[in-house]
Write an enzyme that holds these catalytic residues in place. Structure first.
Site, short mmCIF file in Angstrom:
data_model
loop_
_atom_site.label_atom_id
_atom_site.label_comp_id
_atom_site.label_asym_id
_atom_site.label_seq_id
_atom_site.Cartn_x
_atom_site.Cartn_y
_atom_site.Cartn_z
N ARG A 185 0.83 -1.21 0.00
CA ARG A 185 0.00 0.00 0.00
C ARG A 185 0.86 1.26 0.00
O ARG A 185 0.57 2.23 -0.70
CB ARG A 185 -0.96 0.02 1.19
N ASN A 236 -6.04 -2.84 2.42
CA ASN A 236 -5.94 -4.29 2.60
C ASN A 236 -7.33 -4.86 2.79
O ASN A 236 -8.11 -4.36 3.60
CB ASN A 236 -5.09 -4.64 3.83
#
Length: 93
Positions: free
Chosen positions: A21, A40
């Protein structure tokens, strides 16, 4: 003049716990003009939502599908849509 678009991508593989990320956000900022987030998911995938110029979103998708990402990407499923707005920059969620 570039048309703004919305890219929603689901990235599967070993993409959690490897900085995926963070690197996705860094790439979006490097491309410039993109807003959205990387998140996520409970099933091990990462969801990426990006809005901005079509070329920028295509560049981010190409990076997600390439070999330069952290972890190991086994596949990316994407959909294209009209921007909805409401994002302040590119966030990690």
């Amino acid at each position: 003049m570039s048309e703004d678009v919305r890219l929603v991508a689901w990235v599967r593989g070993r993409v959690q716990g490897v900085g995926f990320r963070w690197f996705t956000r860094a790439k979006a900022l490097e491309i410039g003009g993109l807003s959205g987030f990387a998140l996520n998911l409970a099933d091990g995938r990462v969801q990426v939502v990006a809005e901005g110029p079509c070329e920028g979103c295509e560049g981010l998708l190409a990076w997600l599908q390439g070999d330069d990402t952290p972890g190991r990407v086994e596949g990316v499923t994407e959909i294209w849509d009209t921007p909805r707005g409401g994002y302040d920059g590119f966030a990690i969620r």
